[in-house]
Design an enzyme around this catalytic site. Structure first.
Site, short mmCIF file in Angstrom:
data_model
loop_
_atom_site.label_atom_id
_atom_site.label_comp_id
_atom_site.label_asym_id
_atom_site.label_seq_id
_atom_site.Cartn_x
_atom_site.Cartn_y
_atom_site.Cartn_z
N GLN A 100 0.96 -1.18 -0.04
CA GLN A 100 0.07 0.13 0.05
C GLN A 100 0.95 1.26 0.11
O GLN A 100 2.28 1.30 0.14
CB GLN A 100 -0.81 0.02 1.06
CG GLN A 100 -0.12 -0.15 2.37
CD GLN A 100 -1.15 -0.35 3.94
OE1 GLN A 100 -1.11 0.76 4.38
NE2 GLN A 100 -1.82 -1.57 3.80
N HIS A 102 0.26 5.73 1.01
CA HIS A 102 -0.64 6.84 1.82
C HIS A 102 -0.15 8.16 0.86
O HIS A 102 1.03 8.50 0.39
CB HIS A 102 -0.52 6.89 3.11
CG HIS A 102 -0.51 5.71 3.97
ND1 HIS A 102 -1.62 4.92 4.02
CD2 HIS A 102 0.35 5.03 4.54
CE1 HIS A 102 -1.46 3.78 4.62
NE2 HIS A 102 -0.21 3.88 5.11
N GLU A 120 3.99 7.77 8.58
CA GLU A 120 4.26 6.98 9.33
C GLU A 120 5.42 6.41 10.03
O GLU A 120 6.32 6.43 9.36
CB GLU A 120 3.11 5.67 9.35
CG GLU A 120 3.61 4.87 8.26
CD GLU A 120 2.46 3.95 7.86
OE1 GLU A 120 1.36 4.33 7.47
OE2 GLU A 120 2.81 2.65 7.47
N HIS A 178 4.77 0.41 0.63
CA HIS A 178 5.09 -0.34 1.83
C HIS A 178 4.17 -1.47 2.30
O HIS A 178 3.14 -1.43 1.97
CB HIS A 178 5.33 0.48 3.10
CG HIS A 178 4.16 1.16 3.71
ND1 HIS A 178 3.70 2.26 3.03
CD2 HIS A 178 3.14 0.85 4.46
CE1 HIS A 178 2.47 2.77 3.42
NE2 HIS A 178 2.25 1.74 4.40
N ARG A 198 -4.48 0.68 -1.79
CA ARG A 198 -3.99 -0.78 -1.79
C ARG A 198 -3.51 -0.96 -3.03
O ARG A 198 -4.15 -0.48 -4.04
CB ARG A 198 -5.27 -1.69 -1.47
CG ARG A 198 -5.20 -2.13 0.05
CD ARG A 198 -6.26 -3.22 0.41
NE ARG A 198 -6.96 -2.75 1.48
CZ ARG A 198 -8.24 -2.61 1.47
NH1 ARG A 198 -8.74 -2.73 0.40
NH2 ARG A 198 -8.70 -2.08 2.60
ZN ZN Z 1 0.56 2.18 6.07
#
Ligand code: ZN
Length: 319
Positions: A100, A102, A120, A178, A198
């Site tokens: 996935q 972001h 993240e 990642h 995704r």
């Molecule tokens: Zn993630």
């Protein structure tokens, strides 16, 4: 606020989860399979409820949106931030998560109704021998090949697999492809966002027997092929407080406690604390609270002096 704030977690039963949040951390999850425990959250998809003190029963978002309370609890740096900046989770990846990516703040704001992007950070709390994660694409991949590669059935051949062990940390900026892979337990500190595109889901079906939706077009727009973050190894760090990573979104330190350590809160920022190993306690002027791996709490900006005691490791996330 003279006491730490303990929070009730929110559980998510995504298909790749396991049973370790219950067995290792004693989490009181209602699900047979639990993937995530949202430890510190004001997100619309799950808000933490306060477990102790005068605000018991309120949710964290209520405290954050209360103009009188915001500075006292969350610190002066949150004054201009309309949205609580962090979301912290424990993740039990019993099997692989989807591959996935972001979006960043700019893309999320423009294309996802003013939402926040998601950068993240992962801290590996437990993993099997030889565990790996996917973090970025192989060095040979060029940006202009991306659209083509993300459609390929052998996408795995183009991804950067990295070996990890307990105590490793990886900062993953938005735009980095990642995946957390199976048999890994992670503490994830991230921007307050639930936006995931995704790309590949290992050919898996959900509870209803259907493949989960992919978002390859959006992923193509946001993936930066040059993003290939390094692993920061913290397992050998001795008794100390040391910065793991500092960014515009959040800062994270690791505290290794062996005995008693005197601490003091910071008027500029709250500290979100996650016990990632061991046991101990936190002592304020008024009260002593026991701590163990899997516990999370907030040190309000105006708490004052407190002591951490025991044999434990904590992550301290702040602004
Ligand atoms: Zn993630």
């Amino acid at each position: 606020m003279k006491e730490p704030i303990f929070l009730e977690p929110i559980f998510k039963d995504y298909i790749w989860g396991g049973t370790k949040l219950k067995t290792l951390f004693g989490k009181n999850t209602p699900y047979e399979i639990t993937a995530e425990s949202w430890e510190v959250s004001t997100n619309k998809n799950g808000k933490s409820i306060i477990r102790n003190g005068i605000h018991k029963g309120k949710d964290l978002e209520e405290l954050y949106q209360d103009k009188k309370l915001r500075e006292t609890i969350f610190g002066t740096k949150t004054k201009e931030k309309d949205i609580f900046p962090l979301l912290i989770k424990f993740i039990d990846a019993n099997s692989n998560l989807s591959v996935q990516v972001h979006p960043d703040d700019k893309y999320a704001f423009e294309k996802e109704n003013g939402e926040k992007g998601k950068t993240e950070m992962w801290y590996i709390m437990e993993c099997k021998q030889g565990a790996q994660i996917i973090c970025g694409m192989k060095e040979s991949v060029k940006q202009e090949q991306l659209a083509d590669i993300l459609q390929k059935t052998n996408l795995e051949d183009y991804l950067n697999f990295v070996s990890v062990e307990k105590g490793d940390c990886i900062y993953i900026p938005s735009g980095t492809i990642h995946a957390i892979l199976g048999d890994t337990i992670i503490c994830e500190i991230q921007q307050n966002s639930d936006l995931t595109y995704r790309v590949y889901d290992w050919g898996r079906k959900d509870k209803d027997g259907k493949p989960r939706e992919l978002h390859v077009q959006k992923a193509t727009e946001v993936v930066r092929v040059e993003n290939r973050p390094n692993v920061i190894k913290t397992a050998s760090w001795g008794e100390c407080e040391r910065e793991i990573y500092s960014s515009a979104f959040f800062k994270v330190n690791k505290l290794t406690i062996r005995g008693i350590k005197k601490e003091v809160s910071n008027r500029e920022t709250f500290y979100a604390m996650n016990v990632v190993n061991g046991t101990g306690s936190i002592q304020t002027k008024e009260k002593n609270y026991n701590l163990k791996v899997g516990d999370s709490f907030i040190i309000p900006a105006t708490l004052g002096e407190y002591e951490l005691n025991g044999n434990m490791e904590l992550l301290k996330s702040y602004l």
